[in-house]
Design an enzyme around this catalytic site. Structure first.
Site, PDB file in Angstrom:
ATOM      1  N   LYS A  18      42.913  38.714  52.961  1.00 26.04           N
ATOM      2  CA  LYS A  18      44.390  38.375  52.750  1.00 26.04           C
ATOM      3  C   LYS A  18      45.563  39.192  52.623  1.00 26.04           C
ATOM      4  O   LYS A  18      46.676  38.794  53.068  1.00 26.04           O
ATOM      5  CB  LYS A  18      44.068  37.471  51.483  1.00 26.04           C
ATOM      6  CG  LYS A  18      43.915  38.409  50.385  1.00 26.04           C
ATOM      7  CD  LYS A  18      43.855  37.418  48.926  1.00 26.04           C
ATOM      8  CE  LYS A  18      43.143  38.324  47.912  1.00 26.04           C
ATOM      9  NZ  LYS A  18      43.990  39.477  47.400  1.00 26.04           N
ATOM     10  N   ARG A  92      46.097  33.712  40.113  1.00 24.69           N
ATOM     11  CA  ARG A  92      44.608  34.006  40.327  1.00 24.69           C
ATOM     12  C   ARG A  92      43.841  33.178  39.326  1.00 24.69           C
ATOM     13  O   ARG A  92      42.665  33.306  39.270  1.00 24.69           O
ATOM     14  CB  ARG A  92      44.473  35.504  40.010  1.00 24.69           C
ATOM     15  CG  ARG A  92      43.322  36.222  41.033  1.00 24.69           C
ATOM     16  CD  ARG A  92      43.538  37.683  40.188  1.00 24.69           C
ATOM     17  NE  ARG A  92      42.735  38.555  41.046  1.00 24.69           N
ATOM     18  CZ  ARG A  92      43.219  39.541  42.244  1.00 24.69           C
ATOM     19  NH1 ARG A  92      44.314  39.698  42.302  1.00 24.69           N
ATOM     20  NH2 ARG A  92      42.348  40.411  42.426  1.00 24.69           N
ATOM     21  N   ARG A 126      36.195  49.707  53.405  1.00 23.98           N
ATOM     22  CA  ARG A 126      37.742  49.543  53.019  1.00 23.98           C
ATOM     23  C   ARG A 126      38.581  50.982  52.678  1.00 23.98           C
ATOM     24  O   ARG A 126      37.873  51.675  51.998  1.00 23.98           O
ATOM     25  CB  ARG A 126      37.997  48.713  51.950  1.00 23.98           C
ATOM     26  CG  ARG A 126      38.777  47.509  51.908  1.00 23.98           C
ATOM     27  CD  ARG A 126      38.616  46.683  50.662  1.00 23.98           C
ATOM     28  NE  ARG A 126      40.072  47.191  50.118  1.00 23.98           N
ATOM     29  CZ  ARG A 126      41.020  46.282  50.072  1.00 23.98           C
ATOM     30  NH1 ARG A 126      40.995  45.061  50.628  1.00 23.98           N
ATOM     31  NH2 ARG A 126      41.967  46.480  49.150  1.00 23.98           N
ATOM     32  N   ARG A 159      39.588  53.366  46.962  1.00 23.71           N
ATOM     33  CA  ARG A 159      40.381  53.036  45.730  1.00 23.71           C
ATOM     34  C   ARG A 159      39.395  53.522  44.670  1.00 23.71           C
ATOM     35  O   ARG A 159      38.243  52.995  44.581  1.00 23.71           O
ATOM     36  CB  ARG A 159      40.819  51.705  45.548  1.00 23.71           C
ATOM     37  CG  ARG A 159      42.381  51.838  46.039  1.00 23.71           C
ATOM     38  CD  ARG A 159      42.807  50.361  46.120  1.00 23.71           C
ATOM     39  NE  ARG A 159      42.200  49.356  45.433  1.00 23.71           N
ATOM     40  CZ  ARG A 159      42.511  47.991  45.851  1.00 23.71           C
ATOM     41  NH1 ARG A 159      43.133  47.603  46.767  1.00 23.71           N
ATOM     42  NH2 ARG A 159      41.621  47.202  44.887  1.00 23.71           N
ATOM     43  N   ARG A 170      34.560  41.152  40.071  1.00 23.09           N
ATOM     44  CA  ARG A 170      35.699  40.323  41.066  1.00 23.09           C
ATOM     45  C   ARG A 170      35.270  39.172  41.592  1.00 23.09           C
ATOM     46  O   ARG A 170      35.726  38.093  41.416  1.00 23.09           O
ATOM     47  CB  ARG A 170      36.284  41.173  42.274  1.00 23.09           C
ATOM     48  CG  ARG A 170      37.201  42.381  41.447  1.00 23.09           C
ATOM     49  CD  ARG A 170      38.308  42.672  42.089  1.00 23.09           C
ATOM     50  NE  ARG A 170      38.895  43.857  41.956  1.00 23.09           N
ATOM     51  CZ  ARG A 170      38.638  45.085  42.652  1.00 23.09           C
ATOM     52  NH1 ARG A 170      37.817  44.905  43.647  1.00 23.09           N
ATOM     53  NH2 ARG A 170      38.762  45.996  42.200  1.00 23.09           N
TER      54      ARG A 170
HETATM   55  P1  AMP Z   1      43.882  43.497  43.855  1.00 17.87           P
HETATM   56  O1  AMP Z   1      44.440  44.684  44.540  1.00 17.87           O
HETATM   57  O2  AMP Z   1      44.625  42.161  44.135  1.00 17.87           O
HETATM   58  O3  AMP Z   1      42.305  43.281  44.183  1.00 17.87           O
HETATM   59  O4  AMP Z   1      44.011  43.558  42.259  1.00 17.87           O
HETATM   60  C1  AMP Z   1      43.311  44.601  41.642  1.00 17.87           C
HETATM   61  C2  AMP Z   1      43.226  44.336  40.231  1.00 17.87           C
HETATM   62  O5  AMP Z   1      44.700  44.249  39.635  1.00 17.87           O
HETATM   63  C3  AMP Z   1      42.569  43.109  39.924  1.00 17.87           C
HETATM   64  O6  AMP Z   1      41.086  43.725  39.502  1.00 17.87           O
HETATM   65  C4  AMP Z   1      43.164  43.053  38.486  1.00 17.87           C
HETATM   66  O7  AMP Z   1      42.506  43.705  37.481  1.00 17.87           O
HETATM   67  C5  AMP Z   1      44.690  43.275  38.688  1.00 17.87           C
HETATM   68  N1  AMP Z   1      45.268  42.008  39.060  1.00 17.87           N
HETATM   69  C6  AMP Z   1      46.134  41.948  40.084  1.00 17.87           C
HETATM   70  N2  AMP Z   1      46.577  40.677  40.211  1.00 17.87           N
HETATM   71  C7  AMP Z   1      46.099  39.968  39.041  1.00 17.87           C
HETATM   72  C8  AMP Z   1      46.474  38.786  38.528  1.00 17.87           C
HETATM   73  N3  AMP Z   1      47.253  37.882  39.028  1.00 17.87           N
HETATM   74  N4  AMP Z   1      45.869  38.445  37.249  1.00 17.87           N
HETATM   75  C9  AMP Z   1      45.283  39.397  36.556  1.00 17.87           C
HETATM   76  N5  AMP Z   1      44.925  40.354  37.115  1.00 17.87           N
HETATM   77  C10 AMP Z   1      45.398  40.948  38.232  1.00 17.87           C
END
Ligand code: AMP
Length: 215
Positions: A18, A92, A126, A159, A170
């Site tokens: 995505k 989310r 990744r 990361r 996740r």
């Molecule tokens: P991502 O890069 O989108 O996988 O986000 C990394 C981390 O950021 C996630 O595992 C959450 O801890 C936090 N995070 C990102 N977007 C959200 C959201 N909409 N609501 C809550 N936590 C978020």
């Protein structure tokens, strides 16, 4: 490109592509991407109390509080989102979607789906640019020079939150919290389900075919 205002959400489990599709679409259309994950990762560079709390939650793969992400996204939309945007990583869960919907109605929700097994396979390769956050994959989407970002020359890293344990959390949170949210957008008839196990260009083509943007 026509003058439509697109308010797009890219949603999918870890490794669905995505973020990559958001980048491609943004490059083709000029629509900005608001990625909560990237904004939060920048925020934790400030090592204050709040930054430390956020880093802990993110490294464990658990969601940060709704109030925090709601505020981040609303500030972005107010400042830079008047002509449309691509949301990556927000909303989310159902509460976030309902909160956003009070102010903004999304025009397209692209659900890019892959199996948990494929998610793990992709996850292991990744790499993210530590400077500009562009995402690569050692096998499926490698940079021209190993370990170096094509766009800014930054170093590509794994990361800190990319452990298998965090991935399991996740995926669990995706199935329990994000999938029910997708139902909300099905009801609003802005939802498009796309098979994320196709090639990157094929996924892009399916997305573009729903929008009036030339490939
Ligand atoms: P991502 O890069 O989108 O996988 O986000 C990394 C981390 O950021 C996630 O595992 C959450 O801890 C936090 N995070 C990102 N977007 C959200 C959201 N909409 N609501 C809550 N936590 C978020």
């Amino acid at each position: 490109m026509d003058k439509s205002i697109y308010k797009i959400l890219m949603v999918g489990p870890q490794g669905s592509g995505k973020g990559t599709q958001a980048q491609i679409l943004s490059e083709k259309s000029g629509i900005p991407i608001f990625s909560t994950g990237n904004i939060l990762r920048q925020r934790i560079q400030t090592k204050d109390e709040m930054g430390k709390k956020l880093a802990k939650m993110m490294n464990q793969g658990i969601l940060v509080p709704d109030e925090v992400v709601n505020q981040i996204v609303f500030e972005k939309i107010d400042k830079e989102g008047k002509s449309g945007y691509i949301l990556d990583g927000y909303p989310r869960n159902l509460d976030q979607a309902e909160f956003l919907d009070k102010k903004e109605q999304l025009t397209h929700v692209f659900e890019i789906y892959i199996s948990d097994k494929e998610s793990l396979r992709r996850f292991l390769g990744r790499r993210t640019c530590e400077k500009c956050q562009t995402v690569y994959h050692t096998e499926y989407n490698p940079p021209k020079e190993e370990g170096v970002c094509d766009k800014c020359g930054g170093k590509l890293v794994i990361r800190e939150d990319e452990t298998e344990e965090a991935l399991a959390k996740r995926l669990d949170s995706y199935h329990k919290l994000t999938e029910p949210m997708i139902e909300f957008y099905k009801d609003r008839q802005v939802h498009h389900k796309i098979n994320g196990e196709q090639s990157i260009p094929d996924v892009t083509e399916e997305i573009l075919s729903q929008l009036s943007i030339n490939s």
